[in-house]
Design an enzyme around this catalytic site. Structure first.
Site, short mmCIF file in Angstrom:
data_model
loop_
_atom_site.label_atom_id
_atom_site.label_comp_id
_atom_site.label_asym_id
_atom_site.label_seq_id
_atom_site.Cartn_x
_atom_site.Cartn_y
_atom_site.Cartn_z
N ASP A 80 51.25 30.62 33.13
CA ASP A 80 49.94 30.37 33.72
C ASP A 80 49.22 29.25 32.98
OD1 ASP A 80 47.79 30.77 35.41
OD2 ASP A 80 47.73 32.94 35.12
N ASP A 127 45.66 32.45 44.13
CA ASP A 127 45.13 33.76 43.75
C ASP A 127 44.55 34.50 44.95
OD1 ASP A 127 45.87 33.70 41.14
OD2 ASP A 127 43.88 33.29 40.32
C1 GLA Z 1 45.30 33.69 36.76
C2 GLA Z 1 46.45 33.90 37.70
C3 GLA Z 1 46.49 35.33 38.17
C4 GLA Z 1 46.58 36.25 36.97
C5 GLA Z 1 45.45 35.97 36.00
C6 GLA Z 1 45.62 36.74 34.71
O1 GLA Z 1 44.08 33.81 37.43
O2 GLA Z 1 46.40 33.00 38.77
O3 GLA Z 1 47.56 35.54 39.05
O4 GLA Z 1 47.82 36.07 36.34
O5 GLA Z 1 45.35 34.61 35.67
O6 GLA Z 1 44.60 36.51 33.84
#
Ligand code: GLA
Length: 711
Positions: free
Chosen positions: A443, A508
């Site tokens: 990420d 997301d």
């Molecule tokens: C980001 C990612 C999510 C999740 C969060 C965790 O927002 O896009 O899918 O993994 O971080 O903190």
């Protein structure tokens, strides 16, 4: 004497002249090249620049100051001098599907190398390199990876805008006179300025994608004679690219598609290319995504957030395995003292409060159930509230005298310091070595600001390269570990990162309605098998909308399918239904994930259609967003690229009773598989399926039954 060079991709030739002086000239795109008629076919423009000599404007990487009045694709200097560039002594060398052009400028004292690689069909990859042959520093203000010519006339630009939770929003508009410029300065690919564009003229479609995860520029520049040059490359901060004697700058790779057909045909070429030639290619690696079906995933984020409890997670894994899930991904919250997003990034040690015996019991439990184990990491980041930051406050990117700017409570580590990069490699390496982990969700949850290195110099270009290097190092050390690229959803989705990863977290936003546009836009560039799409809870966590399980599942199931909820909260009926979707996905994924067969139609009246077409089976997903405005839905025109001639019928419909509106008797017969149709009809007239209620959909399986006609 002018030498000619050419390179072919499928039936498309790119024909170039290597002049005595100046950059290589684009002579023609030609469907068939027998050496004749080239000038006739040619892209040569009128001489309109007012000079007494012919200064060609259609050149690869045009430069300024010598009679070309357009936007220069390369600009550099030696402390304000040597500011023009005009290489000579070009040579061209072909090697397999690659053409390398090399020239040299004795005045500016630089060498320029341009590499063009031909893809399978109507696609060229371009990259370039500039080497400083002088005795002092050469500063590059700009150097594009490649440029190509677009014919004159009316043109439409399709590109993508967006934000967190709304990536890949497709926009089409007429291309105005002058310069169209997209500059992205977020230090990652970005949610709002995807490095992809499509230009449609009456004659052709050009698609351009820059494989780069840092700052970028895409420019469409109209020349004096009405034609346009399209350029794409990295964007430098002031003074960022200074080359010492002997040093070189290597651009990222830009991918160009040139076709006579429509946008979807160009997107089809990009998707196939990405799957077959881009994903996982950086390390001469095993191409993991092609070796095994894309595993159905449970991601713990929306079902668990930071609230990790081993017993809960093992129980979730038990249910997941029963549902047919094949990969269990433990998201954020397993390390440091990470109870929320204010702390611990940088401290990649397992949180013993949550996992007193470490992660092994959970990993072993998951793998014992026959599932793969995946782990979330965000290596480039650090929270001020972390042991790492307390020990090494100088490791974050910063500019002396300027405030540290937080985003999601975090700072960015300076990967241009070798010790930082080594620390991250060791941290990840030791977690991977100690556990049977075969997947990382990598990420990156903030844009870059104050990107200054230890000497106070701008460092985004180097930071981006160091991220790639870290990914490469991990891939080399752990060749069986697949990596997903995530950046607050789809903020780092491009062919550059994809060369060292296997999956993109598309967004997301897991709301099925939002996903329609997001997935449609993403599918203009990326194949379905690498786009993560999950069934999440209802009401949806981002939008609070409620959707049936069937709508949530059918919107996600053609992509790299997964589940993002706590399976322990599902009722028995929901488990059965979800299990059925997973089974259906597994049966159809060999078709759905084959990019040779994927298609999607432009959304029409709120109806989104996508799927895959193999010679004997066509899978069509139809999803309705808002209420249709028309009395009758337009016929469904499947591209019919691969389906066999002959008779076909609808073999099944999922869900069995879709939410249709006033279907006619003929439509009912069609959906019930009681009428047949020929491929010729499908191609010419399409399928007349009934309207669907808003926020519902259906999956159709069409099956070839016999080859009687000449359809
Ligand atoms: C980001 C990612 C999510 C999740 C969060 C965790 O927002 O896009 O899918 O993994 O971080 O903190």
């Amino acid at each position: 004497m002018t030498e000619r060079a050419s390179i072919r991709s499928g039936s498309l030739w790119l024909i170039l002249d290597l002049p005595d002086q100046g950059m290589p000239r684009i002579v023609a795109y030609a469907d068939d090249h027998d050496g004749k008629d080239i000038e006739g076919l040619g892209l040569r423009g009128a001489r309109v620049n007012g000079m007494d000599i012919d200064v060609p404007s259609a050149v690869l990487l045009p430069t300024g100051g010598l009679g070309y009045f357009g936007w220069p694709a390369i600009a550099g200097h030696r402390d304000g001098r040597a500011f023009t560039l005009s290489p000579s002594a070009w040579t061209g060398a072909s090697n397999g599907n690659c053409l390398r052009l090399t020239g040299s400028d004795p005045v500016a004292r630089v060498d320029v190398q341009i590499d063009i690689a031909a893809g399978d069909d109507s696609l060229f990859e371009m990259s370039a390199r500039l080497t400083n042959r002088g005795a002092d520093t050469y500063t590059l203000d700009r150097m594009m990876a490649g440029s190509l010519l677009i014919p004159a006339g009316e043109a439409e630009l399709t590109n993508f805008t967006g934000s967190w939770g709304r990536e890949f929003q497709t926009r089409t508009k007429p291309l105005a006179h002058g310069l169209h410029l997209q500059e992205s300065r977020r230090g990652r690919t970005s949610h709002d300025r995807t490095p992809t564009l499509f230009i449609q003229t009456g004659v052709m479609v050009h698609a351009v994608h820059l494989g780069w995860s840092g700052n970028h520029v895409m420019a469409i520049d109209q020349l004096d004679d009405g034609r346009r040059m399209v350029h794409a490359g990295e964007l430098f901060e002031p003074g960022e690219m200074r080359l010492a004697p002997g040093e070189h700058y290597q651009t990222p790779t830009v991918t160009h598609v040139i076709t006579h057909n429509d946008l979807e045909s160009a997107a089809y070429i990009l998707r196939r290319h990405a799957w077959s030639h881009v994903v996982d290619r950086a390390n001469g690696a095993p191409r993991l995504h092609q070796k095994s079906p894309r595993p159905v995933t449970l991601n713990t984020w929306e079902g668990t957030y930071f609230n990790h409890k081993t017993e809960q997670l093992t129980a979730q894994a038990d249910v997941a395995a029963k549902l047919g899930i094949e990969r269990f991904v433990l998201d954020d919250g397993w390390f440091g003292r990470r109870d929320d997003d204010t702390s611990s990034l940088g401290d990649w040690q397992i949180d013993r409060r949550k996992y007193p015996d470490g992660l092994k019991p959970l990993v072993n439990h998951v793998t014992g159930l026959g599932m793969q184990f995946g782990l979330w990491v965000e290596p480039e980041m650090v929270n001020p509230n972390s042991d790492l930051m307390r020990a090494h406050p100088d490791w974050a990117l910063q500019i002396a005298g300027r405030p540290l700017l937080l985003s999601r409570n975090q700072l960015v580590l300076d990967l241009t310091r070798q010790e930082v990069s080594d620390y991250l490699f060791k941290s990840l390496d030791s977690v991977l070595k100690a556990h049977a982990i075969t997947y990382l969700k990598w990420d990156m949850n903030r844009d870059l600001t104050q990107v200054g290195d230890a000497e106070g110099r701008a460092a985004t270009a180097r930071q981006t390269r160091m991220v790639y290097r870290l990914l490469d190092r991990i891939r080399n050390a752990h060749p069986r570990v697949e990596i997903e690229s995530c950046a607050s959803g789809g903020g780092r989705a491009d062919y550059g990162v994809l060369e060292r990863t296997h999956r993109l977290w598309t967004s997301d936003a897991t709301d099925a309605l939002e996903r329609l546009d997001i997935q449609h836009g993403a599918s203009m560039v990326f194949p379905a098998g690498i786009l993560g799409a999950h069934v999440s809870g209802s009401p949806n966590h981002q939008t609070h909308r409620r959707h049936t399980l069937s709508f949530r599942a059918l919107v996600a199931f053609a992509y790299h399918f997964g589940v993002e909820l706590d399976p322990l909260t599902l009722s028995a009926a929901e488990k059965t239904e979800l299990g059925e979707w997973i089974t259906l996905h597994k049966r159809l994924r060999p078709i759905l994930h084959n990019p040779d067969w994927q298609f999607q139609l432009p959304p029409l009246d709120g109806r989104y259609v996508w799927g895959a077409e193999s010679p004997e089976k066509i899978v069509v997903v139809v999803a309705q967003s808002g209420q249709m405005r028309n009395e009758q839905a337009a016929p469904l025109m499947i591209p019919a690229r691969n389906g066999k001639s002959g008779r076909w019928r609808v073999a099944s419909v999922h869900p069995a009773a879709p939410d249709t509106i006033r279907p006619s008797a003929a439509q009912r017969d069609l959906l019930a598989g009681q009428s047949t149709f020929s491929m010729a009809t499908l191609r010419a007239a399409g399928l007349l399926i009934p309207m669907l209620r808003p926020e519902s959909g259906m999956v159709l399986e069409l099956e070839f039954i016999e080859g009687l006609d000449h359809g």
